[in-house]
Design an enzyme around this catalytic site. Structure first.
Site, PDB file in Angstrom:
ATOM      1  N   HIS A 177       0.852  -1.188   0.000  1.00 51.11           N
ATOM      2  CA  HIS A 177       0.000   0.000   0.000  1.00 51.11           C
ATOM      3  C   HIS A 177       0.886   1.236   0.000  1.00 51.11           C
ATOM      4  CE1 HIS A 177      -3.816   2.141   0.740  1.00 51.11           C
ATOM      5  NE2 HIS A 177      -3.039   3.014   1.361  1.00 51.11           N
ATOM      6  N   GLU A 220       1.456   5.067   0.688  1.00 50.81           N
ATOM      7  CA  GLU A 220       0.895   6.082   1.582  1.00 50.81           C
ATOM      8  C   GLU A 220       0.058   7.092   0.811  1.00 50.81           C
ATOM      9  OE1 GLU A 220       3.787   8.851   3.084  1.00 50.81           O
ATOM     10  OE2 GLU A 220       2.528   9.337   4.790  1.00 50.81           O
ATOM     11  N   CYS A 221      -1.069   7.420   1.384  1.00 49.00           N
ATOM     12  CA  CYS A 221      -1.925   8.451   0.785  1.00 49.00           C
ATOM     13  C   CYS A 221      -2.529   9.232   1.937  1.00 49.00           C
ATOM     14  CB  CYS A 221      -3.005   7.799  -0.073  1.00 49.00           C
ATOM     15  SG  CYS A 221      -4.244   8.970  -0.637  1.00 49.00           S
ATOM     16  N   CYS A 225      -9.859   9.480  -3.990  1.00 47.04           N
ATOM     17  CA  CYS A 225      -9.169   8.236  -4.322  1.00 47.04           C
ATOM     18  C   CYS A 225      -9.829   7.135  -3.506  1.00 47.04           C
ATOM     19  CB  CYS A 225      -7.681   8.334  -3.980  1.00 47.04           C
ATOM     20  SG  CYS A 225      -7.415   8.647  -2.240  1.00 47.04           S
ATOM     21  N   GLN A 253      -9.104   0.631   0.115  1.00 46.79           N
ATOM     22  CA  GLN A 253      -8.172  -0.455  -0.209  1.00 46.79           C
ATOM     23  C   GLN A 253      -7.357  -0.860   1.007  1.00 46.79           C
ATOM     24  OE1 GLN A 253      -6.222  -0.805  -3.841  1.00 46.79           O
ATOM     25  NE2 GLN A 253      -7.227   0.929  -4.827  1.00 46.79           N
ATOM     26  N   GLU A 300       4.754   9.408   0.239  1.00 46.31           N
ATOM     27  CA  GLU A 300       4.460  10.845   0.314  1.00 46.31           C
ATOM     28  C   GLU A 300       5.369  11.583   1.270  1.00 46.31           C
ATOM     29  OE1 GLU A 300      -0.172  11.080  -0.957  1.00 46.31           O
ATOM     30  OE2 GLU A 300       0.365  11.436   1.105  1.00 46.31           O
ATOM     31  N   THR A 356      -3.542  16.066 -17.445  1.00 45.61           N
ATOM     32  CA  THR A 356      -3.084  15.276 -18.587  1.00 45.61           C
ATOM     33  C   THR A 356      -2.038  14.304 -18.074  1.00 45.61           C
ATOM     34  OG1 THR A 356      -1.314  16.828 -19.077  1.00 45.61           O
ATOM     35  CG2 THR A 356      -3.425  17.223 -20.153  1.00 45.61           C
ATOM     36  N   ASP A 392       6.605   4.235  -8.556  1.00 43.63           N
ATOM     37  CA  ASP A 392       6.365   2.802  -8.432  1.00 43.63           C
ATOM     38  C   ASP A 392       7.652   1.990  -8.399  1.00 43.63           C
ATOM     39  OD1 ASP A 392       3.716   3.138  -8.275  1.00 43.63           O
ATOM     40  OD2 ASP A 392       3.264   2.578 -10.338  1.00 43.63           O
ATOM     41  N   ARG A 427      10.566   2.578  -7.460  1.00 41.90           N
ATOM     42  CA  ARG A 427      11.245   2.614  -6.186  1.00 41.90           C
ATOM     43  C   ARG A 427      10.457   1.876  -5.104  1.00 41.90           C
ATOM     44  NH1 ARG A 427      14.514   7.310  -3.252  1.00 41.90           N
ATOM     45  NH2 ARG A 427      13.882   6.870  -1.140  1.00 41.90           N
ATOM     46  N   LYS A 472       2.367  -6.082 -11.161  1.00 43.84           N
ATOM     47  CA  LYS A 472       3.043  -5.932  -9.881  1.00 43.84           C
ATOM     48  C   LYS A 472       3.864  -7.171  -9.529  1.00 43.84           C
ATOM     49  CE  LYS A 472       0.970  -2.968  -6.327  1.00 43.84           C
ATOM     50  NZ  LYS A 472      -0.205  -2.748  -5.477  1.00 43.84           N
TER      51      LYS A 472
END
Lengths: 347, 245
Positions: free
Chosen positions: B78, B80-81, B92, B97, B119, B141, B153, B155, B181
């Site tokens: 997961h 971070e968000c 989101c 999730q 983040e 865009t 991703d 990283r 993944k």
């Protein structure tokens, strides 16, 4: 017809042009002023080189440092002695993991070295970029039209935006939705950035003045001064003691339209209050107004922009905003990465 | 509360002087620095803190059951968000999730959620808000979002692989709807024994997934009218959602 036209011979534009040129692309760099380097600028004042923009190069990226190391005449570890607890323009500049480098001939030695072997057309102001019959055209102020497959815009962010806004008007009529949306998205992104100004005064004194036990002073308690650099300690046998006084962003903004004598006197008075009365009476001075000195830090993008128009032509945008860290290193990295993208991702 | 699983605590001692070549292009090396119990509303877990050698950012693993030395451990990555996980943003689906993953591993004999602190790195959060601002203006865009680059991703996979290795997982059952993944992790030497679909339970909050068939460039439009961003490199699937391939 050129493979690529790069607009702006600052560090970002030159790094990009060099990357493309070394891969065999036929590149033309156009530059408004009479020399290369943009804000990485050195001027001879009273016969002695003086850095007017960044006071030193600093960085931790191996590729950037390798590029700097290819330039002869480097002096490592300047500033050696730092006074004051104010912040440098790039907060990480003084951290232990960064290298700090100057050149006896001035920091413009770096962009000049990058420009070696490149086709650079100086004193050429770009009036606009447009697309006609699936060809990107760069129109200069004197009416010349240059054509290219790809165009790289590597200017201070406000000026890059201006060119993209003009481009947006020409694509909306021709290639319809997709192109207009691409360019408009890029414009919306660039509008989120703004540069800060920096009023800069070079002040020259006799070499035998009172000792100054530092190379750069960063005052924490001045509304006016961001830093005082003891520029002549970068030179081998200076004929004069030269200080560079750089103003803080807000202070500079408020005085940007005033005559240089006015803000110059304020900077000198502030310096004298810190260093002693001698600093108020320099033998010579040279003022420089940086209207778009740098972007405020901590808000950079991850990578350069690369727009592909529906006819396959590409427009890249590079500059200090387009890589984390800001400053000269970010400008160089953004230019290099844009060159890599243009080479790797065909239009 | 009891001390954490001695096998996990042992990893802290093992990692005191851990140093390796690092994983991925950025050569990130992480080490386990602390382990403790973490009772949550989703179940009783243990939390494992990792430090990395690049930016001193701390990633965490949420662990359920005995995992050290085990094979076929259900594992979820997961990213971070802050806006979703913490603030409950509906721009989101990150919180849905994350909750589904925690609930799922709590029900299994063993399982891991790797929580990647992307983040906390650099400029991620400010640029994410910028991405939202572009969406608000109808200007998002692909290229602008690439430049904003609030996801990294490549990283994340490298760091996740190192974390899986550090936890001593012999093989994982990757909880993801994104087959790509699996390959990404395998590139970094992780043995993926199975892929488990990551299904969210149907509830009023994810009604829009069931209602909205239309999908444009990775964005859903939710019922509040805002575009929703796909931030977990994983297409969301809700139980009962028709499989459109």
């Amino acid at each position: 017809m050129h493979d690529v036209i790069v607009i702006g011979a600052g560090v970002a534009g030159l790094a990009c042009a060099r990357g493309l040129s070394e891969a065999g692309r036929q590149v033309l760099v156009v530059e408004r002023s009479r020399g290369v380097g943009g804000r990485c600028a050195t001027r001879r004042v009273d016969g002695q080189p003086v850095d007017l923009g960044p006071m030193f190069l600093h960085g931790d990226d191996p590729a950037f440092l390798a590029a700097v190391d290819r330039v002869p005449g480097a002096m490592e570890d300047w500033p050696r002695l730092i006074d004051g607890v104010g912040a440098p323009c790039q907060p990480e500049a003084l951290q232990a993991h960064q290298r700090r480098i100057v050149f006896a001939a001035g920091l413009s030695a770096f962009p000049k070295h990058l420009a070696e072997g490149l086709q650079v057309q100086l004193s050429t102001t770009v009036a606009g970029v447009d697309v006609v019959d699936h060809t990107l055209r760069v129109r200069t102020a004197d009416g010349t039209v240059l054509e290219a497959n790809d165009v790289v815009v590597a200017l201070p962010v406000e000026q890059s935006l201006q060119l993209l806004v003009d481009l947006a008007e020409t694509v909306s009529g021709t290639d319809g939705q997709h192109d207009a949306r691409q360019v408009a998205g890029a414009c919306a992104l660039l509008r989120m950035f703004g540069s800060v100004p920096c009023l800069t005064l070079v002040a020259g004194y006799d070499v035998d003045g009172p000792p100054l036990p530092w190379d750069v002073q960063y005052p924490a308690d001045s509304e006016c001064l961001q830093l005082i650099a003891h520029d002549s300690t970068k030179r081998a046998s200076p004929a004069a003691r030269v200080l560079v006084l750089q103003g803080r962003p807000r202070w500079s903004r408020q005085r940007l339209e005033l005559p240089a004598e006015s803000w110059g006197a304020e900077l000198l008075a502030e310096a004298a209050s810190r260093l002693g009365p001698w600093a108020a009476s320099p033998r010579f001075t040279w003022p420089h107004r940086w209207r778009l000195a740098r972007v405020e830090r901590g808000t950079e993008l991850r990578q350069p922009l690369r727009l592909t128009l529906s006819g396959g032509q590409r427009v890249g945008v590079a500059g200090e905003v387009f890589a984390p860290g800001g400053g000269v290193q970010a400008a160089w990295l953004s230019g290099m990465r844009l060159a890599e993208r243009l080479l790797k991702e065909p239009g | 509360m009891k001390p954490a699983d001695p096998n996990l605590l042992g990893l802290v001692a093992r990692d005191h002087d851990h140093e390796c070549q690092g994983f991925g292009a950025a050569k990130v090396c992480v080490r386990i620095v602390a382990v403790a119990q973490l009772p949550t509303r989703f179940g009783d877990f243990q939390i494992v803190a990792f430090l990395n050698n690049r930016d001193q950012k701390d990633h965490i693993a949420i662990v359920h059951g005995d995992v050290v030395g085990h094979s076929d451990v259900p594992t979820r990555l997961h990213s971070e968000c802050l806006t979703g996980d913490v603030m409950g943003s509906l721009r989101c689906d990150c919180r849905d999730q994350l909750e589904a993953a925690l609930q799922r591993i709590a029900q299994e004999p063993r399982g891991v959620v790797l929580y990647m602190r992307q983040e906390g790195r650099g400029i991620g959060l400010a640029n994410k808000v910028r991405a939202y601002a572009l969406q608000d203006a109808g200007m998002d865009t692909v290229e602008a979002n690439l430049a904003l680059g609030f996801r990294d991703d490549e990283r994340d996979y490298a760091v996740a692989a190192h974390m899986i290795h550090s936890l001593g997982l012999q093989s994982v059952q990757l909880m993801t709807n994104n087959p790509g993944k699996v390959g990404q992790l395998e590139q970094h030497g992780v043995k993926v024994s199975a892929r488990l679909p990551h299904l969210l339970p149907a509830n009023p909050h994810n009604r829009f997934y069931l209602e909205t068939k239309g999908k444009r460039s990775g964005h859903y439009i939710d019922f509040s009218g805002l575009p929703r961003l796909q931030e977990q490199s994983d297409e969301v699937r809700v139980e009962g959602m028709p499989d459109d391939g």
